[in-house]
Every structure is written in structure tokens, then in C-alpha cells.
Design a protein around this motif. Sequence first.
Motif, PDB file in Angstrom:
ATOM      1  N   VAL A  68       0.543  -0.974  -0.118  1.00 30.06           N
ATOM      2  CA  VAL A  68      -0.181   0.055  -0.339  1.00 30.06           C
ATOM      3  C   VAL A  68       0.890   1.846   0.142  1.00 30.06           C
ATOM      4  O   VAL A  68       0.739   2.201  -0.532  1.00 30.06           O
ATOM      5  N   PRO A  69       1.881   1.269   0.660  1.00 30.73           N
ATOM      6  CA  PRO A  69       2.677   2.742   0.827  1.00 30.73           C
ATOM      7  C   PRO A  69       3.334   2.878  -0.500  1.00 30.73           C
ATOM      8  O   PRO A  69       3.289   4.497  -0.801  1.00 30.73           O
ATOM      9  N   GLY A  70       4.004   2.075  -1.288  1.00 28.39           N
ATOM     10  CA  GLY A  70       3.835   1.726  -2.571  1.00 28.39           C
ATOM     11  C   GLY A  70       3.222   2.887  -3.395  1.00 28.39           C
ATOM     12  O   GLY A  70       3.589   3.541  -4.162  1.00 28.39           O
ATOM     13  N   ILE A  71       1.897   2.398  -3.662  1.00 27.33           N
ATOM     14  CA  ILE A  71       0.962   2.488  -4.440  1.00 27.33           C
ATOM     15  C   ILE A  71       0.807   3.904  -3.977  1.00 27.33           C
ATOM     16  O   ILE A  71       0.147   4.414  -5.150  1.00 27.33           O
ATOM     17  N   VAL A  72       0.929   4.001  -2.651  1.00 30.66           N
ATOM     18  CA  VAL A  72       0.328   5.730  -2.272  1.00 30.66           C
ATOM     19  C   VAL A  72       1.136   6.759  -3.112  1.00 30.66           C
ATOM     20  O   VAL A  72       0.688   7.385  -3.623  1.00 30.66           O
ATOM     21  N   LEU A  73       2.642   6.193  -2.940  1.00 29.68           N
ATOM     22  CA  LEU A  73       3.494   7.105  -3.714  1.00 29.68           C
ATOM     23  C   LEU A  73       3.224   7.610  -4.988  1.00 29.68           C
ATOM     24  O   LEU A  73       3.375   8.023  -6.212  1.00 29.68           O
ATOM     25  N   MET A  74       2.929   6.367  -5.530  1.00 33.67           N
ATOM     26  CA  MET A  74       2.932   5.855  -7.347  1.00 33.67           C
ATOM     27  C   MET A  74       1.464   7.002  -7.330  1.00 33.67           C
ATOM     28  O   MET A  74       1.728   7.638  -8.686  1.00 33.67           O
ATOM     29  N   THR A  75       0.285   6.971  -6.671  1.00 35.16           N
ATOM     30  CA  THR A  75      -0.659   8.251  -6.753  1.00 35.16           C
ATOM     31  C   THR A  75       0.005   9.092  -7.307  1.00 35.16           C
ATOM     32  O   THR A  75      -1.117   9.366  -8.202  1.00 35.16           O
ATOM     33  N   VAL A  76       0.447   9.724  -6.449  1.00 35.44           N
ATOM     34  CA  VAL A  76       1.290  11.303  -6.465  1.00 35.44           C
ATOM     35  C   VAL A  76       2.072  11.512  -7.510  1.00 35.44           C
ATOM     36  O   VAL A  76       2.060  11.788  -8.485  1.00 35.44           O
ATOM     37  N   GLY A  77       2.542   9.737  -7.891  1.00 39.46           N
ATOM     38  CA  GLY A  77       3.698  10.342  -9.057  1.00 39.46           C
ATOM     39  C   GLY A  77       2.929  10.517  -9.969  1.00 39.46           C
ATOM     40  O   GLY A  77       3.197  10.752 -11.041  1.00 39.46           O
ATOM     41  N   TYR A  78       1.703   9.800 -10.551  1.00 44.23           N
ATOM     42  CA  TYR A  78       0.910   9.329 -11.652  1.00 44.23           C
ATOM     43  C   TYR A  78      -0.222  10.699 -11.561  1.00 44.23           C
ATOM     44  O   TYR A  78      -0.396  11.527 -12.861  1.00 44.23           O
TER      45      TYR A  78
END
Lengths: 261, 284
Positions: A68-78
Amino acid sequence: MSSHAFFADSATMTRRSLRQTVRYPVMMISSLVVPIILFLLFAGVFSGSMKASVAAFAPGTSYVDYIVPGIVLMTVGYGSSTTALRVNSDMTSGIMARLRTMRITRTAVLTGHVIGAVIRTLIAISLVLCVAALSGLHTRADALAWLGLLGVISLLTIAITWLSVAIGLAANKPEGTSGFTLLVQVLPFISSAFVPIGSLSGALRWFARNEPFTPIIDTIRGLLLGMPIGHSGWVAVAWCSAMALGGYFWSRALFNRGPSR
Amino acid sequence: MTAMTTMSGMTPADGVDTRSHAWIHARIMLRRNLRHLQRYPSLTLMVMLMPLVFLLLFVYVFGGTLGSGLGSGTPVGVHGGRQAYAAYVAPAIIVMAVAAAAQGTAIAVAQDMTEGIIARFRTMAVVRSSVLTGHVVAAAIQTMVGVTVVTLAAIGVGFRPHANVAEWFAAIGVVLLLTFAITWLCVGLGLSAKSVETASNSPMFLMLLPFLSSGFVPTDSLPTGMRWFSEYEPFTPVNETLRGLLTGTEIGDNLVISLAWCIGVAVLSYAWSRRLYEREPKAG
């Protein structure tokens, strides 16, 4: 110009940015689709094979919790690609030139974009967390940890957003922003987002350990799952602050150039 | 005689039968498509880059973890995570290379349809179906080049096929059949798309399906619903067949199931594409 004018103009520009989001929701939705598909893919398909080594790395943590933390970060990136594209279209479509001739605080346009992006990203992350909760995310965060999460995620969003504003200003056409967007989207894969760094070898492990996203992910993970953070927290804050300041000053410099290039 | 009706409007030279026309025109269209590929190498490059990136990502980043979690799927004779995973994932990457190339075909067909060149061809003495045949044969050539590159890359990162000559030929046959099936499907998608963007997005499910097959993790590691889907979706038998042919795992009835899927999809898509193509072009 008085600080009052700055705040009033920034509020106007933030409203403009939010209105763009409301009127063209497709952009925000499409920036959410990839992180959610990645989450479902890793949580649904790969978790069976991944969970053993993740459990060895952090006992009591399911693979859903782990990613989940990685996905949260990817959401910011996208999400940042939306910002870069919007700023770029402001620059190339002439609205920026128009606003320059008017009596408004110059940087308010950029500030509006950044605040709009932060609000947009926080909403997107809430949606991602809802999907994660439905898929079995088990947070062990108390109120203080949630506050910390809000802080870290906001700081991260501000940092990435200021960088993407600079990229949007620097690019001559929308395609010019894709390099940065790609970087932000690819770097999380070579970090602790999906597998523990210990499972990587050689140069990759060195890279993953030292790239900025790893300490940020580890900090979010620590806060979300109640794990020890160690010095990752300070490293994450340092990286974010450096990116935010760098992006801010770069944007300022680009913005203060003449509009004709 | 159906050939004659499609040829109406042209005056065929006496004594030249229409079948040789179809053959000559298909070859001309093939040359046209190959020239396209040659002049816009960036499309081919993009199409090949995707499976290569997935190969490197899955072997080097996730390979250590996924390899040690393979369980029953661990290839025979290999120990240790990354090496085992390179052997495990290689067939899936080959299948992805086929799907990625077919996506390029859908884009090319949609470009032809929206740019008006097909409308132009229709007014000329060109055997109708030759345009599509040219696309498919060019795509097959492009795909085989892509598959070769991807296979060599897989060998470079630790994939060790131990197939004999007959098994190699069988594997190439399966890949070719898969290519024709997916390519005809993408031709249909390209024809039915109203814009090039739609044509580049609609084949995305072909890139996603291999992830939900036995290609990346063994199906018995999946949760129940997903496992059911994975066991019955077409990419799993194709994967298992390729894996069996190249690395000597059990094939069982996967070969027959793969052939049935590929032939079924190819025939249906061919008929669908023909029908879409024979429609009257809409104004505008």
C-alpha cells in the motif's frame, strides 16, 4: 504587492485549478487507474508468491499491507503528470501570457496549480486507501501516526508537484513532460515498494537503497503499519524538502523569464 | 466467382486468373506494410521495449522474491530464486511480445482506416482482402523478429531452454499460430475503432491477460476466484505449452487446448475483420 493580494490571487487560481478538475474529471480518473490496477494485480496475483519473503522481512504483515505505501507514492507520481500537462498547456495556449498582462500576483498562477494538485492528490489517495481497505489492508496507525502520514504525504505531493510545475514550464510541448512523468512512474518499481530491498542484488540493491522513493515509502509504511522507521523519516523529509525547494526555485526562474522563447 | 464480383470495376487482362491477382496484390500490400515498419522504426521499438522492460523488471527486481515463492512451479534442474524465475517467466514474455506487436497492428490498421487510404484503395483495381492480408503477414514478420529479440534477451538474463530441434519447431509453430490469432483479432479491433487512440487502447486487455495467466506465478498460488479464471483463460494453456516445449515441463492436454483457442480466435476474428472491412465506408 501586498501579501493580501497574493493570498487572494492564489485562492482564485486554486479555484481555477479545482474547477478544471471538476470539469474534466477524466484526467484525474485516468491517473488513478494505473495505481489501482497495479495494486489489484500485485495484491491479487502476485501476493501468493510474494507473501513468504515479505512475512520473513516483517512478521505479521500481509502482502497487501506491504505494497500500500508504494501504491500511495505511485498515486502521487501519476497525479503529477496531470499537473505538468496543465501547466504546460497554460504556457503554450497563451492563457499565461494573458494573465501576465493583468494586475495579479505573478506566482499566484503556479501556487494555484500546486494547491489544487495537493487537494486533488489527497482525494485520490483517500480513494486508493478505500480500495486497499476493501482488499484487506490492516493499518496499525493511531491518530498521531495518521497525522504524520498526512504530513509526509502532503510534503511528498508538494515536492513532486513543484518539480512537475517546473517540467511543465520548461517543456515546449506536452510530449516534453513525458520523460519526467516516466521517471516518476518507473523509479518506485526499483525501490522497496513491491519487494524488500534485501531480495535485490548488487547494483540494483544499491540503487534502490539510495534512491529518494525508498525512504519515503519506508516512512509511510512505518507510520501505516506501526513498524520502526529508523532514520528513513529524516532522509525522506530531507529528500522531499530538497525536491520541493529545487522545484520551487526552478519554477520561479523559468516563470520569470519572458513569455517569448 | 465471388472473386470476380469483388474485382468488378477493373478490367482484368485476359487469361490472368483472379487468384494470382490476389497473390500479387497481397505481396504489394505486404511490401507497403514492411516499408511502413522500416520508415517508422520507433513504433517497432516501442512495441519491443514493453516486453523487454517487463522481462528485466520481473527477473531482476521481483525475480528473487517471486522465484523463491514458485513452489511447485519451480523449473526442473534450477535452484535459487532469480535463475529459476528467469526460466519460469520467459514463455510469458514471449507471449507478451506477440500481444504487444499485435497492438501495433491495431494502430496501423486504424490509421489506414481513418486516413482515407483504404477508401482510396477501394476505388482502385485492388483485390480487397489483400490490404488486410498484407497487414497480417507484415505483422507476423515483425512479431517473429520481436519474439527472437525477446528470447535472446531472456537467454541473456538466465533463461536456459533445453529443447531439441523438433521441440523448437513446435514452439515456433505455436508462437506463429498465436500470432495469427491475436493479429487477426487486433485487425478486427483496429477496423472497428473510430479513432487511432481507441485502437491503441482496446488491445490493452491482451497485455493484461498474460499477467492473470500461469505466466508470472503458478496458478495454484492464486486465490480461488482468480485461480479459476487463470486456469481457463487462453494464455495459460499457451504458456504451459511453450514452457513444456522449451524447458521440458509436463504439457498434458495444454497443446490441444492452445491449438483450439488459437484456431478458434483466428477464424472468428478473420470472419469478423472481413465483415467489418466489407462494410460500406461511412461518409466522413
